[in-house]
Scaffold this motif. Sequence first.
Motif, PDB file in Angstrom:
ATOM      1  N   VAL A  84     -36.695  -9.966 -37.718  1.00  0.00           N
ATOM      2  CA  VAL A  84     -37.436 -10.423 -36.542  1.00  0.00           C
ATOM      3  C   VAL A  84     -36.805 -11.149 -35.314  1.00  0.00           C
ATOM      4  N   CYS A  85     -36.182 -10.338 -34.555  1.00  0.00           N
ATOM      5  CA  CYS A  85     -35.159 -11.058 -33.587  1.00  0.00           C
ATOM      6  C   CYS A  85     -35.710 -11.958 -32.583  1.00  0.00           C
ATOM      7  N   LYS A  86     -36.974 -11.395 -31.962  1.00  0.00           N
ATOM      8  CA  LYS A  86     -37.712 -12.134 -30.993  1.00  0.00           C
ATOM      9  C   LYS A  86     -39.073 -11.446 -31.063  1.00  0.00           C
ATOM     10  N   VAL A  87     -40.013 -12.717 -30.667  1.00  0.00           N
ATOM     11  CA  VAL A  87     -41.332 -12.306 -30.610  1.00  0.00           C
ATOM     12  C   VAL A  87     -41.940 -12.727 -29.018  1.00  0.00           C
ATOM     13  N   LEU A  88     -42.343 -11.687 -28.395  1.00  0.00           N
ATOM     14  CA  LEU A  88     -42.759 -11.876 -27.107  1.00  0.00           C
ATOM     15  C   LEU A  88     -44.403 -11.881 -27.086  1.00  0.00           C
ATOM     16  N   SER A  89     -45.189 -12.732 -26.546  1.00  0.00           N
ATOM     17  CA  SER A  89     -46.634 -12.661 -26.696  1.00  0.00           C
ATOM     18  C   SER A  89     -47.097 -12.140 -25.267  1.00  0.00           C
ATOM     19  N   VAL A  90     -48.166 -11.363 -25.430  1.00  0.00           N
ATOM     20  CA  VAL A  90     -48.711 -10.725 -23.971  1.00  0.00           C
ATOM     21  C   VAL A  90     -49.576 -11.899 -23.546  1.00  0.00           C
ATOM     22  N   PRO A  91     -49.397 -12.081 -22.146  1.00  0.00           N
ATOM     23  CA  PRO A  91     -50.423 -13.141 -21.927  1.00  0.00           C
ATOM     24  C   PRO A  91     -51.820 -12.840 -21.879  1.00  0.00           C
ATOM     25  N   PRO A  92     -52.646 -13.848 -22.285  1.00  0.00           N
ATOM     26  CA  PRO A  92     -54.107 -13.424 -22.766  1.00  0.00           C
ATOM     27  C   PRO A  92     -54.896 -13.162 -21.212  1.00  0.00           C
ATOM     28  N   ALA A  93     -55.974 -12.515 -21.496  1.00  0.00           N
ATOM     29  CA  ALA A  93     -57.015 -12.538 -20.276  1.00  0.00           C
ATOM     30  C   ALA A  93     -57.571 -13.761 -20.431  1.00  0.00           C
ATOM     31  N   ALA A  94     -58.216 -13.961 -19.157  1.00  0.00           N
ATOM     32  CA  ALA A  94     -58.936 -14.985 -18.679  1.00  0.00           C
ATOM     33  C   ALA A  94     -60.233 -15.308 -19.754  1.00  0.00           C
ATOM     34  N   SER A  95     -60.807 -14.125 -20.095  1.00  0.00           N
ATOM     35  CA  SER A  95     -61.876 -14.204 -20.998  1.00  0.00           C
ATOM     36  C   SER A  95     -61.877 -12.960 -21.771  1.00  0.00           C
ATOM     37  N   GLY A  96     -62.789 -12.843 -22.805  1.00  0.00           N
ATOM     38  CA  GLY A  96     -63.098 -11.677 -23.542  1.00  0.00           C
ATOM     39  C   GLY A  96     -62.449 -11.746 -24.947  1.00  0.00           C
ATOM     40  N   HIS A  97     -62.451 -10.751 -25.708  1.00  0.00           N
ATOM     41  CA  HIS A  97     -61.840 -10.777 -26.983  1.00  0.00           C
ATOM     42  C   HIS A  97     -60.423 -11.184 -27.126  1.00  0.00           C
ATOM     43  N   PRO A  98     -59.960 -12.129 -28.307  1.00  0.00           N
ATOM     44  CA  PRO A  98     -58.739 -12.421 -28.153  1.00  0.00           C
ATOM     45  C   PRO A  98     -57.569 -11.442 -28.176  1.00  0.00           C
ATOM     46  N   ILE A  99     -57.754 -10.122 -28.678  1.00  0.00           N
ATOM     47  CA  ILE A  99     -56.890  -9.289 -28.766  1.00  0.00           C
ATOM     48  C   ILE A  99     -57.209  -8.123 -27.819  1.00  0.00           C
ATOM     49  N   TYR A 100     -58.417  -7.467 -27.788  1.00  0.00           N
ATOM     50  CA  TYR A 100     -58.606  -6.235 -27.070  1.00  0.00           C
ATOM     51  C   TYR A 100     -58.907  -6.399 -25.480  1.00  0.00           C
ATOM     52  N   SER A 101     -58.816  -7.725 -24.992  1.00  0.00           N
ATOM     53  CA  SER A 101     -59.125  -7.929 -23.756  1.00  0.00           C
ATOM     54  C   SER A 101     -57.702  -7.916 -22.890  1.00  0.00           C
ATOM     55  N   ARG A 102     -56.504  -7.961 -23.705  1.00  0.00           N
ATOM     56  CA  ARG A 102     -55.296  -7.923 -23.094  1.00  0.00           C
ATOM     57  C   ARG A 102     -55.173  -6.409 -22.188  1.00  0.00           C
ATOM     58  N   ASP A 103     -54.524  -6.539 -21.133  1.00  0.00           N
ATOM     59  CA  ASP A 103     -54.703  -5.525 -20.123  1.00  0.00           C
ATOM     60  C   ASP A 103     -53.072  -4.646 -19.921  1.00  0.00           C
ATOM     61  N   ALA A 104     -53.163  -3.553 -19.665  1.00  0.00           N
ATOM     62  CA  ALA A 104     -51.934  -2.793 -19.923  1.00  0.00           C
ATOM     63  C   ALA A 104     -50.854  -3.249 -18.994  1.00  0.00           C
ATOM     64  N   ARG A 105     -51.113  -3.736 -17.764  1.00  0.00           N
ATOM     65  CA  ARG A 105     -50.244  -4.174 -16.800  1.00  0.00           C
ATOM     66  C   ARG A 105     -49.491  -5.466 -17.571  1.00  0.00           C
ATOM     67  N   ALA A 106     -50.048  -6.494 -18.038  1.00  0.00           N
ATOM     68  CA  ALA A 106     -49.481  -7.511 -18.830  1.00  0.00           C
ATOM     69  C   ALA A 106     -48.677  -6.992 -19.760  1.00  0.00           C
ATOM     70  N   ILE A 107     -48.935  -5.948 -20.711  1.00  0.00           N
ATOM     71  CA  ILE A 107     -48.368  -5.299 -21.726  1.00  0.00           C
ATOM     72  C   ILE A 107     -46.919  -4.574 -21.138  1.00  0.00           C
ATOM     73  N   LEU A 108     -47.235  -4.023 -20.014  1.00  0.00           N
ATOM     74  CA  LEU A 108     -45.968  -3.374 -19.449  1.00  0.00           C
ATOM     75  C   LEU A 108     -44.805  -4.593 -19.068  1.00  0.00           C
ATOM     76  N   ARG A 109     -45.361  -5.645 -18.555  1.00  0.00           N
ATOM     77  CA  ARG A 109     -44.279  -6.431 -18.203  1.00  0.00           C
ATOM     78  C   ARG A 109     -43.474  -7.017 -19.363  1.00  0.00           C
ATOM     79  N   THR A 110     -44.555  -7.324 -20.512  1.00  0.00           N
ATOM     80  CA  THR A 110     -43.767  -7.803 -21.502  1.00  0.00           C
ATOM     81  C   THR A 110     -42.979  -6.838 -22.302  1.00  0.00           C
TER      82      THR A 110
END
Length: 270
Positions: free
Chosen positions: A160-186
């Motif tokens: 595992v060379c690198k781990v990048l975390s997707v920025p969390p949403a302001a509220s909601g489920h700790p995984i499922y509330s991530r949004d596609a634009r934040a994932i795209l940037r990551t």
Amino acid sequence: MTDRAAHPALSQPRPDLGRSGVIALMTPAENPTAEPELSVLLGPDINLLSTRMHIAEPDMHVRLERYAGEMARWMAPFGNAPLDAAIFACTGSSYLVPPANAPGRFLDHTGKHMPLISAANAVSDAVTALGARRLVLVSPYPDSLTAAAVKWWTAQGMDVCKVLSVPPAASGHPIYSRDARAILRTLQLAARMEGDVVLALGTGAPSLPALAVASLDADIPMLSSNLCTAWAANAALGQPSSPLDWLAGEAPWRQRLLDRFPALMASLQN
């Protein structure tokens, strides 16, 4: 239509809606992503039937561990449906349980022995098929589950060379509330890292739309849990292919994704 003689594993007789296969999908109750992404990814004439794994437990880690241990409970609602394979769409469960308790490769249900595609095994198989060893992980998980994922991949013999975390949403489920634009940037950031492949973890974060955009400009392959799960499911139904075929610009799922979710795709491409 699928040639039955070529694929004897397919159940008989074939239902009209599912001539190429009928798949049972097990996914956590709160997961908003596995069904739509897998429906887009799986090819024509494949019928996806789903059930929700629900456990009334506030601790997410406990829920994830118990999902993996109660497979017969989740499969029970399918009864005698003409199933050809089953999908366990919960990558995080495999990261937390001991290997002996993790989902296997096959499942016995109502007297039938059928392929079981777990998301974690599917991603591992795709990485192996690519001959990759150095991983860049894009994680939508809280830190504790990300750490478990890194430990799991290391145990598979990967670097595992690198781990990048997707920025969390302001509220909601700790995984499922991530949004596609934040994932795209990551993902776009991950594409600049040194590694053999970028892995977008998790079946519940909307990584496929982001991957659809980012993968076209990336110099290294980009995989996601749902993409690999669909790839493995197609192989189980007698339609083997290379993971690279699924990343090609003309891969059929790309147009299906655009047709199904045009507003989201337009927003990511602007």
